[in-house]
Design a protein around this motif. Structure first.
Motif, PDB file in Angstrom:
ATOM      1  N   ALA A 143      45.433  25.467  13.787  1.00 55.52           N
ATOM      2  CA  ALA A 143      44.679  26.528  13.119  1.00 55.52           C
ATOM      3  C   ALA A 143      45.094  26.652  11.657  1.00 55.52           C
ATOM      4  N   ALA A 144      46.400  26.507  11.376  1.00 51.21           N
ATOM      5  CA  ALA A 144      46.887  26.604  10.002  1.00 51.21           C
ATOM      6  C   ALA A 144      46.353  25.478   9.135  1.00 51.21           C
ATOM      7  N   LEU A 145      46.342  24.257   9.673  1.00 47.21           N
ATOM      8  CA  LEU A 145      45.780  23.133   8.918  1.00 47.21           C
ATOM      9  C   LEU A 145      44.293  23.345   8.658  1.00 47.21           C
ATOM     10  N   ALA A 146      43.572  23.810   9.679  1.00 47.56           N
ATOM     11  CA  ALA A 146      42.133  24.044   9.525  1.00 47.56           C
ATOM     12  C   ALA A 146      41.865  25.101   8.464  1.00 47.56           C
ATOM     13  N   ASP A 147      42.678  26.161   8.430  1.00 48.52           N
ATOM     14  CA  ASP A 147      42.494  27.210   7.431  1.00 48.52           C
ATOM     15  C   ASP A 147      42.667  26.664   6.016  1.00 48.52           C
ATOM     16  N   GLN A 148      43.601  25.724   5.852  1.00 42.31           N
ATOM     17  CA  GLN A 148      43.839  25.151   4.527  1.00 42.31           C
ATOM     18  C   GLN A 148      42.731  24.186   4.108  1.00 42.31           C
TER      19      GLN A 148
END
Length: 377
Positions: free
Chosen positions: A105-110
């Motif tokens: 989720a963190a990678l996708a947000d970035q």
């Protein structure tokens, strides 16, 4: 797109003009190298100094792929300068496999943003649940974004892996690059080539990627009985005998799972991805010719022969390398032969391969040859 690849021995200095001077925000630098670079990161530091404004993505391996050959103790590098494709780098730290969903989720947000077409992701090879990472990325990026990549390797040691971050090679990180714009031509393929043997057995107790029981019996002793004398070499010898995982209702295609570690006290097996309760498993073993044929099939039809240059990123499983032995070059020869003429190929042997499944969502694969092809219109 302008493209160059090279192979750099990790114990020699770079030649003065080895690297093209293409630094910029739309330049992608891929670097797949020996696990020893964690302790002696000089070659990686040189890359970072040469391309301070570019997107650098790399990881440790169980063998470096360059062209039609497989190497050890090297750094396989590609530099691609895109003309009409934008790039963005993302990085997140993890402490263990339980962080994989949040990390996705963190990678996708970035990376999420207008024009996002594809994502290439590399993760720590040991502190990961590859199934959760793939599922989370697909869920948070949404349909229409192809996610491919792999899990870093450490030969057959399974001790530590690294992923290249802004601070250098580090364990406990997941990194990715997003590709944006309509000029990108991106395709992928993944195939295996293993044979099943023995009866199907049901997963009767499991939690996440840890398998405790098959058919109501402790999983580790049962697995050892199939390995025979090879059981003394666990977990490394498990790479020669993966499991085929089948949805009992036939809703999804069969997938292959590789063992990362064993727990003698709990009599359990830990895999690179989820082992759902109720699923059926078959033990698998290698067929040399089918492994090579499978690699060629993974590349079949990928890329547009009218577009040049073509970059192919090959991610194969360490288990395939151990089985193929001195014949390992045959599978990277087979992939390059099936790709458009003039394709430049590099990659690495991994602890898991990430590629879309038949449903379109990214999934974790084990014991496959997975290819991602980049071109620009």
């Amino acid at each position: 797109m302008e493209l160059a690849t090279l192979l750099q021995p990790i114990d020699r200095p770079w030649e003065a003009d080895a690297l093209p001077r293409w630094d910029g925000p739309d330049t992608l630098v891929l670097a797949f190298g020996s696990p020893e670079l964690m302790d002696a990161p000089g070659p990686l530091r040189h890359l970072q100094a040469t391309y301070p404004s570019s997107c650098l993505l790399g990881c440790s391996t169980a063998g470096e792929i360059h062209g039609t050959l497989v190497h050890d103790h090297q750094l396989s590098v590609a530099v691609a300068r895109f003309a009409n494709t934008r790039l963005r780098f993302a990085d997140t730290a993890v402490s263990g496999p339980e962080d994989s969903e949040a990390a996705g989720a963190a990678l996708a947000d970035q990376l999420r943003g207008p024009g996002l077409r594809a994502v290439l992701v590399l993760s720590d090879g040991l502190r990961v649940n590859g199934s959760e990472l793939a599922r989370s990325l697909s869920q948070h990026l949404g349909p229409g974004v192809a996610v491919t990549g792999g899990l870093a390797g450490d030969g057959a040691r399974f001790q530590r892996t690294w992923v290249l971050t802004a601070e250098g090679p580090q364990s406990g990180h997941f990194c990715a690059v997003g590709f944006y714009g309509n000029a990108l031509r991106h395709c992928h393929g993944s195939k295996g080539g293993w044979d099943t043997f023995g009866p199907a057995r049901q997963v009767t107790r499991a939690k996440g990627n840890v398998l405790f029981e098959l058919d109501g019996k402790p999983a580790l002793p049962l697995y050892k009985s199939y390995l025979g004398e090879r059981a003394s070499g666990l977990p490394a010898t498990a790479l020669l005998f993966p499991l085929s995982l089948q949805d009992p209702e036939g809703r999804n295609e069969d997938i292959v799972r590789t063992i990362l570690s064993v727990d003698e006290e709990a009599q359990s097996l830990t895999f690179a991805g989820d082992i759902p309760e109720g699923h059926l498993v078959h033990f698998m073993r290698a067929n040399f010719d089918r492994l090579v044929d499978g690699a060629g099939a993974a590349a079949q039809g990928l890329g547009d022969p009218r577009l040049s240059p073509t970059l192919a990123v090959a991610v194969s499983c360490v288990g395939r390398r151990l089985v193929l032995g001195e014949r390992v070059d045959e599978e990277v020869e087979a992939t390059l032969e099936a790709l458009p003429l003039g394709t430049l190929q590099l990659g690495f042997y991994s602890y898991g391969e990430l590629c879309p499944q038949a449903t379109g969502a990214c999934g974790l694969h084990n014991q496959t040859m997975t290819l991602t092809v980049f071109q620009e219109a």
